[in-house]
Design an enzyme around this catalytic site. Structure first.
Site, PDB file in Angstrom:
ATOM      1  N   PRO A  21      -0.620  26.645 -29.828  1.00 56.13           N
ATOM      2  CA  PRO A  21       0.501  25.994 -29.139  1.00 56.13           C
ATOM      3  C   PRO A  21       0.128  24.600 -28.672  1.00 56.13           C
ATOM      4  O   PRO A  21      -0.975  24.371 -28.171  1.00 56.13           O
ATOM      5  CB  PRO A  21       0.762  26.927 -27.949  1.00 56.13           C
ATOM      6  CG  PRO A  21       0.276  28.262 -28.412  1.00 56.13           C
ATOM      7  CD  PRO A  21      -0.909  27.973 -29.283  1.00 56.13           C
ATOM      8  N   CYS A  22       1.061  23.656 -28.835  1.00 53.74           N
ATOM      9  CA  CYS A  22       0.729  22.250 -28.614  1.00 53.74           C
ATOM     10  C   CYS A  22       0.979  21.778 -27.191  1.00 53.74           C
ATOM     11  O   CYS A  22       0.613  20.659 -26.840  1.00 53.74           O
ATOM     12  CB  CYS A  22       1.529  21.378 -29.572  1.00 53.74           C
ATOM     13  SG  CYS A  22       3.326  21.475 -29.301  1.00 53.74           S
ATOM     14  N   GLN A  23       1.608  22.611 -26.329  1.00 51.49           N
ATOM     15  CA  GLN A  23       1.997  22.123 -25.016  1.00 51.49           C
ATOM     16  C   GLN A  23       0.814  21.594 -24.209  1.00 51.49           C
ATOM     17  O   GLN A  23       0.922  20.597 -23.492  1.00 51.49           O
ATOM     18  CB  GLN A  23       2.691  23.236 -24.224  1.00 51.49           C
ATOM     19  CG  GLN A  23       4.036  23.657 -24.788  1.00 51.49           C
ATOM     20  CD  GLN A  23       3.908  24.785 -25.784  1.00 51.49           C
ATOM     21  OE1 GLN A  23       2.872  24.960 -26.415  1.00 51.49           O
ATOM     22  NE2 GLN A  23       4.970  25.556 -25.941  1.00 51.49           N
ATOM     23  N   TYR A  65      -1.838  20.178 -25.242  1.00 53.29           N
ATOM     24  CA  TYR A  65      -2.402  18.949 -25.790  1.00 53.29           C
ATOM     25  C   TYR A  65      -1.430  17.775 -25.768  1.00 53.29           C
ATOM     26  O   TYR A  65      -1.849  16.622 -25.848  1.00 53.29           O
ATOM     27  CB  TYR A  65      -2.838  19.169 -27.244  1.00 53.29           C
ATOM     28  CG  TYR A  65      -3.827  20.292 -27.432  1.00 53.29           C
ATOM     29  CD1 TYR A  65      -4.879  20.468 -26.544  1.00 53.29           C
ATOM     30  CD2 TYR A  65      -3.716  21.167 -28.495  1.00 53.29           C
ATOM     31  CE1 TYR A  65      -5.791  21.504 -26.715  1.00 53.29           C
ATOM     32  CE2 TYR A  65      -4.632  22.206 -28.681  1.00 53.29           C
ATOM     33  CZ  TYR A  65      -5.658  22.366 -27.782  1.00 53.29           C
ATOM     34  OH  TYR A  65      -6.555  23.377 -27.958  1.00 53.29           O
ATOM     35  N   SER A  66      -0.133  18.065 -25.668  1.00 47.39           N
ATOM     36  CA  SER A  66       0.856  16.993 -25.777  1.00 47.39           C
ATOM     37  C   SER A  66       0.788  16.069 -24.573  1.00 47.39           C
ATOM     38  O   SER A  66       0.570  16.500 -23.443  1.00 47.39           O
ATOM     39  CB  SER A  66       2.270  17.573 -25.919  1.00 47.39           C
ATOM     40  OG  SER A  66       2.746  18.043 -24.682  1.00 47.39           O
TER      41      SER A  66
END
EC number: 2.1.1.37
Length: 337
Positions: A104-106, A108-109
């Site tokens: 999941p990218c949350q 790292y965003s």
């Protein structure tokens, strides 16, 4: 036996990345892992209807990748039901060629870090890549494709760049990724996708099986990948601008009823607008004015702050002008959630 490359999809979501591989006609999905049930159901449905995968309900595993022993060997519990485990499917086909997916990218965003008071430093998702790494190590594919957001280049939840942790983790198990990860940033719009969307496409190769990997990876990013770029950039208007007009039914009496949509007759499925309440419409008015004025002050942080402000106050009907015509001139559609 199929001569296609055998593939596992981790953090599969609803299968967008996997579908791209399947469309090439060169890959066969052996198994996929996802822990959110709606996404699992969507992927199963797509595999069954589009790709005619008869045992999709078994191959698509609704399970938590953090529970590795059960993920590999099988499980049975109240939350995730029963599953045979990845070992069963990998052994069935005699090994894996490629593993795809991305945590999941949350965490790292950049936008996620801006919104979180601790900059996402305490988010467990920062380290879910370790489970991806462990699956790669167990099945030793020829290569993997690790997809994520560009924010991963600057993420450092414990002070150490997350890309350093990822690189060292894969090197420890005998895989190499490109040394300069900046070249792994790809924009979908360069490949004829009507979306200005940047993503990191990190390819890792088994150093125990191949040599001169850095040479190969440089060739891949510098030449091979670029051969697939499109000749022009497509806008959203290019893609769906010919659809019939679609707008909510609204007036002062009925607009607050979420079920009060009246959509023109259309041959297109799902061609229905989302519900816009008065607060949303006032927000769109402000954003439209910002675009028209040329100021463009609302970056992702300010949009978030604006929404947080709006949800605390009641917006009256008198504040809402009609904004539909304001957006009609632009070659893209704006959505605010």
């Amino acid at each position: 036996m199929s001569n296609k490359y055998k593939m596992i999809d981790l953090f599969a979501g609803c299968g967008g990345l996997e579908d791209g591989f399947l469309q090439s006609g060169k890959y066969e999905d052996v198994a996929a892992v996802e822990w959110l049930k709606p996404q699992v159901n969507t992927l199963i449905k797509r595999l069954e209807t589009k790709w005619k995968v008869k045992d999709a309900k078994e191959r698509v595993m609704h399970f938590d990748i953090q529970r590795e022993k059960e993920l590999f060997e099988g499980w049975q519990d109240d939350e995730f039901g029963q599953g045979k485990g990845l070992d069963y499917f990998v052994n069935k086909v005699g090994g894996i060629d490629i593993i795809i997916g991305g945590p999941p990218c949350q965490a790292y965003s950049v936008a996620g870090r801006v919104r979180d008071e601790n900059g996402m430093r305490d988010d467990y998702r920062n380290y879910l890549f370790e489970h991806y790494l462990n699956v790669v190590n167990r099945y030793r594919p020829k290569l993997f494709v690790f997809e994520n957001v560009p924010g991963i280049l600057s993420a450092a939840p414990d002070g150490t760049p997350i890309t350093d942790l990822i690189r060292k983790g894969f090197e420890k198990i005998g895989y190499e990724i490109i040394k300069d990860l900046r070249v792994a940033k790809v924009n979908a719009s360069d490949y004829s996708v009507p979306q200005n969307r940047e993503r990191m496409i990190i390819v890792g190769v088994d150093a125990q099986r191949y040599s001169n990997i850095q040479v190969f990876l440089k060739e891949f990013y510098s030449n091979i990948l670029l051969e697939y770029r499109g000749n022009k950039v497509f806008t959203v208007r290019d893609a769906i601008g010919d659809l019939p007009e679609c707008k909510p039914f609204w007036d002062e009496e009925h607009h607050n009823k979420k079920t009060s949509h009246e959509t023109p007759e259309s041959d297109y499925t799902w061609h229905k607008p989302r519900y816009h309440n008065m607060r949303d419409m006032d927000t769109f008015r402000l954003l439209a004015h910002d675009i028209e004025s040329g100021k463009r002050e609302y970056d992702s942080k300010k949009i978030s702050e604006l929404y947080e402000k709006k949800v605390r106050f009641k917006i009256t009907y008198s504040q809402i002008p009609c904004i539909r015509t304001r957006f009609a001139k632009y070659d893209y559609y704006c959505a605010f959630i």
